[in-house]
Design a protein around this motif. Structure first.
Motif, short mmCIF file in Angstrom:
data_model
loop_
_atom_site.label_atom_id
_atom_site.label_comp_id
_atom_site.label_asym_id
_atom_site.label_seq_id
_atom_site.Cartn_x
_atom_site.Cartn_y
_atom_site.Cartn_z
N ILE A 1 18.27 -3.67 -2.57
CA ILE A 1 16.85 -3.76 -2.22
C ILE A 1 16.36 -2.41 -1.69
O ILE A 1 15.25 -1.97 -2.01
CB ILE A 1 16.61 -4.89 -1.18
CG1 ILE A 1 17.03 -6.25 -1.73
CG2 ILE A 1 15.17 -4.90 -0.69
CD1 ILE A 1 16.24 -6.79 -2.89
N SER A 2 17.18 -1.72 -0.93
CA SER A 2 16.82 -0.39 -0.40
C SER A 2 16.70 0.63 -1.52
O SER A 2 15.84 1.51 -1.48
CB SER A 2 17.86 0.07 0.62
OG SER A 2 17.90 -0.82 1.72
N ILE A 3 17.56 0.52 -2.53
CA ILE A 3 17.49 1.45 -3.67
C ILE A 3 16.21 1.23 -4.47
O ILE A 3 15.56 2.19 -4.89
CB ILE A 3 18.76 1.32 -4.55
CG1 ILE A 3 19.96 1.88 -3.80
CG2 ILE A 3 18.57 2.02 -5.89
CD1 ILE A 3 21.31 1.60 -4.45
N TRP B 1 14.32 -11.51 3.45
CA TRP B 1 14.27 -10.73 4.69
C TRP B 1 14.26 -9.22 4.39
O TRP B 1 13.43 -8.49 4.91
CB TRP B 1 15.45 -11.08 5.59
CG TRP B 1 15.75 -10.03 6.62
CD1 TRP B 1 16.81 -9.17 6.63
CD2 TRP B 1 14.95 -9.70 7.77
NE1 TRP B 1 16.73 -8.33 7.72
CE2 TRP B 1 15.59 -8.63 8.43
CE3 TRP B 1 13.78 -10.19 8.28
CZ2 TRP B 1 15.10 -8.06 9.58
CZ3 TRP B 1 13.28 -9.61 9.45
CH2 TRP B 1 13.93 -8.56 10.07
N CYS B 2 15.20 -8.78 3.54
CA CYS B 2 15.30 -7.35 3.25
C CYS B 2 14.05 -6.83 2.55
O CYS B 2 13.57 -5.73 2.83
CB CYS B 2 16.54 -7.06 2.41
SG CYS B 2 18.06 -7.15 3.36
N PHE C 1 8.72 -3.79 3.20
CA PHE C 1 7.26 -3.74 3.31
C PHE C 1 6.85 -3.38 4.73
O PHE C 1 5.95 -2.56 4.94
CB PHE C 1 6.63 -5.09 2.91
CG PHE C 1 6.45 -5.26 1.44
CD1 PHE C 1 5.44 -4.60 0.76
CD2 PHE C 1 7.29 -6.09 0.73
CE1 PHE C 1 5.26 -4.77 -0.61
CE2 PHE C 1 7.13 -6.28 -0.64
CZ PHE C 1 6.12 -5.61 -1.31
N GLY C 2 7.49 -3.99 5.70
CA GLY C 2 7.17 -3.73 7.11
C GLY C 2 7.44 -2.30 7.52
O GLY C 2 6.62 -1.66 8.19
N GLY D 1 14.13 3.10 4.58
CA GLY D 1 14.38 1.86 3.85
C GLY D 1 15.83 1.39 3.94
O GLY D 1 16.12 0.19 3.90
N PHE D 2 16.74 2.32 4.10
CA PHE D 2 18.16 1.97 4.17
C PHE D 2 18.55 1.36 5.53
O PHE D 2 19.67 0.89 5.69
CB PHE D 2 19.03 3.18 3.83
CG PHE D 2 18.95 3.52 2.36
CD1 PHE D 2 19.78 2.89 1.45
CD2 PHE D 2 18.02 4.43 1.90
CE1 PHE D 2 19.70 3.17 0.09
CE2 PHE D 2 17.92 4.72 0.55
CZ PHE D 2 18.76 4.09 -0.36
#
Length: 191
Positions: free
Chosen positions: A152-154, A36-37, A42-43, A133-134
């Motif tokens: 994942i955000s990093i 999901w993350c 990408f979204g 992204g965060f």
């Protein structure tokens, strides 16, 4: 592209294994949350790119001071050896209609100017993606926001910094080429 997908895949695997080993949630929830993350990144990045691509080119013009690359910045790019790795950065500008992967018409000032505009659009797209992204952290509850969404955000941040550096590295060179072309054309007209 291969490097990016490998980086994303490794990050997803490490994040999943870490969370499964430390039992932050059930294994199937962890797998779904990691997927999901990643999909959300990408979204979000894609949505920003679409939004920026719809903005008028005049906002990203060659003389726009917001995109000026300083001498200090250029020295930093030399130290980081951007020239050696910039071609390995995933370039998706072609999806928006203008690929920056290959220089197609080095003799046309209008093409060079469009190339600079597209570089500036790319810089804004990636810079906006840094904090956006965060937002993935807001979609997961409790500890998973820190152990799944944050890593994942990093990785997303890192993968957005690289193209920003490559675009900023290329822009002064393009501006120099454009300036020389304009001077040459001006000299032809005055003769």
């Amino acid at each position: 592209m291969k490097l990016y997908l490998t980086t994303i895949g490794i990050a997803m695997a490490i994040t999943s294994v870490f969370n499964i080993l430390f039992e932050t949630a059930s294994w199937y929830y962890i797998i779904l949350a990691v997927i999901w993350c990643t999909a959300l990144q990408f979204g979000l990045d894609g949505s920003i790119a679409i939004l920026i691509n719809k903005m008028p080119d005049k906002w990203f013009g060659v003389d726009n001071r917001l995109y000026h690359v300083t001498q200090a910045e250029q020295k930093l790019y030399k130290k980081l050896k951007v020239r050696l790795w910039k071609d390995k950065v995933w370039e998706l500008g072609g999806l928006g209609g203008f690929s920056k992967k290959h220089f197609k018409d080095a003799t046309n000032p209008m093409y060079i100017e469009k190339f600079i505009i597209e570089c500036n659009k790319g810089v804004l797209t990636h810079r906006l993606s840094y904090p956006v992204g965060f937002l993935a952290m807001l979609t997961l509850p409790n500890i998973c926001a820190l152990t799944i969404a944050l890593p994942i955000s990093i990785v997303n941040l890192y993968l957005n910094i690289l193209p920003t550096l490559a675009l900023r590295y290329n822009t002064p060179k393009l501006q120099f080429i454009l300036k020389k072309m304009k001077q040459k054309n001006k000299a032809k007209v005055s003769v």
